[in-house]
Design a protein around this motif. Structure first.
Motif, PDB file in Angstrom:
ATOM      1  N   TYR A 192       0.901  -1.244   0.037  1.00 19.83           N
ATOM      2  CA  TYR A 192      -0.109  -0.005   0.005  1.00 19.83           C
ATOM      3  C   TYR A 192       0.884   1.312  -0.061  1.00 19.83           C
ATOM      4  CZ  TYR A 192      -3.521  -3.399   1.781  1.00 19.83           C
ATOM      5  OH  TYR A 192      -4.143  -4.548   1.875  1.00 19.83           O
ATOM      6  N   VAL A 193       0.280   2.293  -0.681  1.00 23.74           N
ATOM      7  CA  VAL A 193       0.966   3.536  -0.451  1.00 23.74           C
ATOM      8  C   VAL A 193       0.085   4.512   0.086  1.00 23.74           C
ATOM      9  CG1 VAL A 193       0.520   4.034  -3.249  1.00 23.74           C
ATOM     10  CG2 VAL A 193       2.247   5.522  -1.721  1.00 23.74           C
ATOM     11  N   LEU A 194       0.489   5.241   1.095  1.00 22.42           N
ATOM     12  CA  LEU A 194      -0.472   6.219   1.635  1.00 22.42           C
ATOM     13  C   LEU A 194      -0.128   7.716   1.280  1.00 22.42           C
ATOM     14  CD1 LEU A 194      -0.719   3.499   3.460  1.00 22.42           C
ATOM     15  CD2 LEU A 194      -1.540   4.876   5.427  1.00 22.42           C
ATOM     16  N   LEU A 195      -1.001   8.470   0.822  1.00 14.13           N
ATOM     17  CA  LEU A 195      -0.845   9.733   0.615  1.00 14.13           C
ATOM     18  C   LEU A 195      -1.401  10.530   1.837  1.00 14.13           C
ATOM     19  CD1 LEU A 195      -1.647   9.834  -3.298  1.00 14.13           C
ATOM     20  CD2 LEU A 195       0.486   9.223  -2.041  1.00 14.13           C
ATOM     21  N   ASP A 196      -0.707  10.918   2.620  1.00 14.57           N
ATOM     22  CA  ASP A 196      -1.166  11.880   3.889  1.00 14.57           C
ATOM     23  C   ASP A 196      -0.630  12.791   4.094  1.00 14.57           C
ATOM     24  OD1 ASP A 196      -2.234  12.237   6.610  1.00 14.57           O
ATOM     25  OD2 ASP A 196      -3.002  10.017   6.657  1.00 14.57           O
ATOM     26  N   GLU A 197       0.125  13.167   5.189  1.00 18.22           N
ATOM     27  CA  GLU A 197       0.950  14.381   5.380  1.00 18.22           C
ATOM     28  C   GLU A 197       2.083  14.114   4.655  1.00 18.22           C
ATOM     29  OE1 GLU A 197      -0.032  16.979   6.915  1.00 18.22           O
ATOM     30  OE2 GLU A 197      -1.811  16.452   8.034  1.00 18.22           O
ATOM     31  N   GLU A 198       2.372  12.951   4.362  1.00 25.69           N
ATOM     32  CA  GLU A 198       3.577  12.609   3.862  1.00 25.69           C
ATOM     33  C   GLU A 198       3.268  11.231   2.771  1.00 25.69           C
ATOM     34  OE1 GLU A 198       6.899  12.257   6.149  1.00 25.69           O
ATOM     35  OE2 GLU A 198       6.519  10.588   7.230  1.00 25.69           O
ATOM     36  N   VAL A 199       4.041  10.814   2.017  1.00 23.87           N
ATOM     37  CA  VAL A 199       3.970   9.684   1.235  1.00 23.87           C
ATOM     38  C   VAL A 199       4.573   8.540   2.050  1.00 23.87           C
ATOM     39  CG1 VAL A 199       4.261   8.234  -0.944  1.00 23.87           C
ATOM     40  CG2 VAL A 199       3.905  10.662  -1.033  1.00 23.87           C
ATOM     41  N   SER A 200       3.883   7.550   2.406  1.00 19.60           N
ATOM     42  CA  SER A 200       4.488   6.249   3.107  1.00 19.60           C
ATOM     43  C   SER A 200       4.002   4.984   2.563  1.00 19.60           C
ATOM     44  CB  SER A 200       4.198   6.316   4.651  1.00 19.60           C
ATOM     45  OG  SER A 200       2.592   6.249   4.839  1.00 19.60           O
ATOM     46  N   TYR A 201       4.780   3.975   2.778  1.00 20.98           N
ATOM     47  CA  TYR A 201       4.646   2.612   2.204  1.00 20.98           C
ATOM     48  C   TYR A 201       4.271   1.528   3.413  1.00 20.98           C
ATOM     49  CZ  TYR A 201       6.340   5.113  -1.749  1.00 20.98           C
ATOM     50  OH  TYR A 201       6.698   5.981  -2.697  1.00 20.98           O
TER      51      TYR A 201
END
Length: 251
Positions: free
Chosen positions: A89-98
């Protein structure tokens, strides 16, 4: 001298012709073995509506009070369905994380159309779900294996960074879920989904899919728009060094 000059020109012509033929042959061999990825968008089945469930529960309770069997009157809701195995999964939130797994709250968000929120003891309301989720397969539809595949979602115009992945033979694929929280300003904007990989001859490529996250487009709700086709480019030696230094781990 005139004859000597003609001879030099002839020799140069032969050299240039051989060089051109060799480059054409090299390019043909490279194209015959080059991987290429296609994005296959997956259908999200049986997404839940908290408001709809509330109505069903109320109907079930009323039927029970009237002497009817609630379970018989209201069929069981099918579980959210997509694919059996989800690798990344890639999360687009306050920053990009995996991540390799999502927590319970995140799973609830991707499985629901709306959300139930408590506003006072015993009082709740239903709000729209700000999370947009794109589940997809990235499949190697090229003629050769893709070696040391790395994937990243980066703001457009920024340097590549992403996670290390694996080698994918022709017709192999991996799952990627793109999770965007449109309630966060930092998650909005233009991105690129970038794949970096080698072919079996040692050439390295980058392939870019355009991605746009918006809170509202033409009075519609939040959305993610992603290109179906990704542009592929051959990387130079300098670019290869820069990409290799920006590999992250998925949690």
């Amino acid at each position: 001298m005139r004859g000597f000059g003609a001879a030099v020109i002839a020799i140069f012509g032969v050299y240039w012709s051989l060089r051109t033929d060799r480059q054409a042959q090299e390019r043909l061999i490279r194209e015959e073995s080059a991987p290429f990825f296609a994005a296959i968008f997956l259908e999200q089945k049986n997404k839940r509506s908290s408001f709809g469930e509330e109505l069903r529960n109320a109907n079930r309770a009323q039927n029970t009070q009237e002497g009817e069997h609630g379970d018989a009157a209201t069929p069981c809701r099918k579980e959210y369905d997509e694919v059996d195995a989800r690798e990344l999964y890639v999360l687009l939130d306050e920053e990009v994380s995996y991540k390799t797994k999502l927590n319970r709250e995140q799973l609830e968000h991707i499985q629901s159309f709306d959300l139930k929120e408590s506003i006072a003891p015993g009082i709740h309301t239903f709000v729209s779900n700000p999370i947009i989720y794109i589940p997809l397969y990235l499949k190697n539809v090229g003629k050769g294996p893709a070696v040391a595949v790395r994937v990243g979602v980066n703001p457009k115009g920024s340097d590549w960074s992403g996670v290390k992945y694996w080698t994918l033979m022709p017709s192999d694929y991996f799952y990627l879920g793109i999770y965007a929280d449109t309630a966060k300003d930092a998650a909005l904007g233009e991105y690129e989904l970038r794949l970096v990989y080698f072919d079996q001859l040692g050439y390295q490529y980058i392939q870019r899919f355009e991605l746009n996250v918006a809170r509202q487009i033409e009075k519609q709700g939040p959305s993610i728009q992603m290109a179906f086709y990704g542009q592929r480019e051959l990387l130079s030696d300098e670019e290869r060094k820069r990409y290799l230094s920006n590999i992250k781990d998925a949690l």
